[in-house]
Scaffold this motif. Sequence first.
Motif, PDB file in Angstrom:
ATOM      1  N   CYS A  48       0.830  -1.207   0.000  1.00 34.58           N
ATOM      2  CA  CYS A  48       0.000   0.000   0.000  1.00 34.58           C
ATOM      3  C   CYS A  48       0.864   1.257   0.000  1.00 34.58           C
ATOM      4  CB  CYS A  48      -0.942   0.009   1.195  1.00 34.58           C
ATOM      5  SG  CYS A  48      -2.258  -1.211   1.114  1.00 34.58           S
ATOM      6  N   ALA A  49       1.901   1.274   0.807  1.00 40.39           N
ATOM      7  CA  ALA A  49       2.781   2.449   0.880  1.00 40.39           C
ATOM      8  C   ALA A  49       3.397   2.752  -0.476  1.00 40.39           C
ATOM      9  CB  ALA A  49       3.871   2.234   1.922  1.00 40.39           C
ATOM     10  N   ASN A  50       3.791   1.706  -1.205  1.00 38.98           N
ATOM     11  CA  ASN A  50       4.386   1.933  -2.515  1.00 38.98           C
ATOM     12  C   ASN A  50       3.374   2.550  -3.477  1.00 38.98           C
ATOM     13  OD1 ASN A  50       6.809   1.492  -4.286  1.00 38.98           O
ATOM     14  ND2 ASN A  50       5.159   0.610  -5.498  1.00 38.98           N
ATOM     15  N   VAL A  51       2.154   2.038  -3.477  1.00 43.11           N
ATOM     16  CA  VAL A  51       1.122   2.592  -4.349  1.00 43.11           C
ATOM     17  C   VAL A  51       0.844   4.049  -3.982  1.00 43.11           C
ATOM     18  CG1 VAL A  51      -1.345   2.487  -4.916  1.00 43.11           C
ATOM     19  CG2 VAL A  51       0.027   0.406  -4.904  1.00 43.11           C
ATOM     20  N   ILE A  52       0.701   4.308  -2.704  1.00 41.80           N
ATOM     21  CA  ILE A  52       0.385   5.657  -2.232  1.00 41.80           C
ATOM     22  C   ILE A  52       1.501   6.631  -2.615  1.00 41.80           C
ATOM     23  CG2 ILE A  52       0.113   7.071  -0.156  1.00 41.80           C
ATOM     24  CD1 ILE A  52      -1.341   4.523   1.049  1.00 41.80           C
ATOM     25  N   GLN A  53       2.740   6.183  -2.487  1.00 47.75           N
ATOM     26  CA  GLN A  53       3.884   7.054  -2.739  1.00 47.75           C
ATOM     27  C   GLN A  53       4.217   7.208  -4.212  1.00 47.75           C
ATOM     28  OE1 GLN A  53       7.211   5.544  -0.496  1.00 47.75           O
ATOM     29  NE2 GLN A  53       7.583   7.523   0.398  1.00 47.75           N
ATOM     30  N   HIS A  54       4.093   6.125  -4.991  1.00 44.65           N
ATOM     31  CA  HIS A  54       4.717   6.134  -6.306  1.00 44.65           C
ATOM     32  C   HIS A  54       3.802   5.961  -7.507  1.00 44.65           C
ATOM     33  CE1 HIS A  54       8.596   6.147  -4.376  1.00 44.65           C
ATOM     34  NE2 HIS A  54       8.255   5.089  -3.667  1.00 44.65           N
ATOM     35  N   ALA A  55       2.579   5.502  -7.360  1.00 45.80           N
ATOM     36  CA  ALA A  55       1.739   5.295  -8.545  1.00 45.80           C
ATOM     37  C   ALA A  55       1.454   6.637  -9.202  1.00 45.80           C
ATOM     38  CB  ALA A  55       0.443   4.585  -8.169  1.00 45.80           C
ATOM     39  N   ALA A  56       1.722   6.724 -10.494  1.00 43.65           N
ATOM     40  CA  ALA A  56       1.617   7.996 -11.194  1.00 43.65           C
ATOM     41  C   ALA A  56       0.188   8.341 -11.591  1.00 43.65           C
ATOM     42  CB  ALA A  56       2.501   7.958 -12.445  1.00 43.65           C
ATOM     43  N   ASN A  57      -0.635   7.346 -11.854  1.00 39.39           N
ATOM     44  CA  ASN A  57      -1.987   7.594 -12.346  1.00 39.39           C
ATOM     45  C   ASN A  57      -3.022   7.165 -11.325  1.00 39.39           C
ATOM     46  OD1 ASN A  57      -0.974   8.431 -14.834  1.00 39.39           O
ATOM     47  ND2 ASN A  57      -0.961   6.356 -15.637  1.00 39.39           N
ATOM     48  N   GLY A  58      -4.156   7.802 -11.387  1.00 36.38           N
ATOM     49  CA  GLY A  58      -5.288   7.371 -10.585  1.00 36.38           C
ATOM     50  C   GLY A  58      -5.308   7.954  -9.186  1.00 36.38           C
ATOM     51  N   LYS A  59      -6.532   8.191  -8.728  1.00 33.70           N
ATOM     52  CA  LYS A  59      -6.722   8.705  -7.375  1.00 33.70           C
ATOM     53  C   LYS A  59      -6.946   7.570  -6.393  1.00 33.70           C
ATOM     54  CE  LYS A  59      -8.825  12.951  -9.026  1.00 33.70           C
ATOM     55  NZ  LYS A  59     -10.056  13.729  -9.119  1.00 33.70           N
ATOM     56  N   ASP A  60      -7.263   6.390  -6.903  1.00 29.49           N
ATOM     57  CA  ASP A  60      -7.610   5.252  -6.061  1.00 29.49           C
ATOM     58  C   ASP A  60      -6.705   4.067  -6.355  1.00 29.49           C
ATOM     59  OD1 ASP A  60      -9.862   6.701  -5.150  1.00 29.49           O
ATOM     60  OD2 ASP A  60     -11.076   5.951  -6.814  1.00 29.49           O
ATOM     61  N   TYR A  61      -6.755   3.102  -5.441  1.00 31.72           N
ATOM     62  CA  TYR A  61      -6.142   1.803  -5.676  1.00 31.72           C
ATOM     63  C   TYR A  61      -7.048   0.750  -5.069  1.00 31.72           C
ATOM     64  CZ  TYR A  61      -4.293   1.886  -0.852  1.00 31.72           C
ATOM     65  OH  TYR A  61      -4.155   1.933   0.507  1.00 31.72           O
ATOM     66  N   GLU A  62      -6.828  -0.489  -5.446  1.00 30.24           N
ATOM     67  CA  GLU A  62      -7.680  -1.579  -4.983  1.00 30.24           C
ATOM     68  C   GLU A  62      -6.874  -2.572  -4.163  1.00 30.24           C
ATOM     69  OE1 GLU A  62     -10.051  -3.439  -8.136  1.00 30.24           O
ATOM     70  OE2 GLU A  62      -9.490  -1.713  -9.369  1.00 30.24           O
ATOM     71  N   VAL A  63      -7.535  -3.154  -3.189  1.00 29.59           N
ATOM     72  CA  VAL A  63      -6.964  -4.262  -2.426  1.00 29.59           C
ATOM     73  C   VAL A  63      -7.997  -5.377  -2.439  1.00 29.59           C
ATOM     74  CG1 VAL A  63      -6.152  -5.083  -0.178  1.00 29.59           C
ATOM     75  CG2 VAL A  63      -5.590  -2.758  -0.946  1.00 29.59           C
ATOM     76  N   ARG A  64      -7.545  -6.564  -2.825  1.00 34.94           N
ATOM     77  CA  ARG A  64      -8.401  -7.750  -2.814  1.00 34.94           C
ATOM     78  C   ARG A  64      -7.713  -8.806  -1.961  1.00 34.94           C
ATOM     79  NH1 ARG A  64      -9.120  -7.790  -9.301  1.00 34.94           N
ATOM     80  NH2 ARG A  64     -10.252  -5.825  -9.438  1.00 34.94           N
TER      81      ARG A  64
END
Length: 140
Positions: A48-64
């Motif tokens: 989660c920390a990596n997505v929050i810090q580094h994902a360039a696109n999108g305001k959201d992310y998913e966890v399944r």
Amino acid sequence: MEVVLEMTLPRNAESAPLVRHTLDASLRGLGVGSEIRADIALALGEACANVIQHAANGKDYEVRARMDGVRCVVEVIDGGPADGASVNGVEDEWGSANVAPLSEHGRGIQLMRAFTEELQIADRVHRDGAIVHFEKSLAG
């Protein structure tokens, strides 16, 4: 019994504790021991920390997450490549390359590999982004 969680979360620092606590409560309800829950929480927190810090696109992310009493399977899905990098760039960012012993960053993959099984990081098919997939045996 099988428990399935699917969450769409805002890409902000407050979302990671929420998803960790939600998954931990589900695992606790299945009778999973605290050490195994801690391993899963650590790996999930890193993803989660990596997505929050580094994902360039999108305001959201998913966890399944899927738990069946024997195994926990988790996927963290982001909406774009990390800072425009390829998935290999994500792995390098997270620490598959050599990391200085006192470095504050770059240990994510090393930690996830140490505390889980079946770690995979892959491009999303037909969409931007990456999927971090890990599994953990619930037998302890």
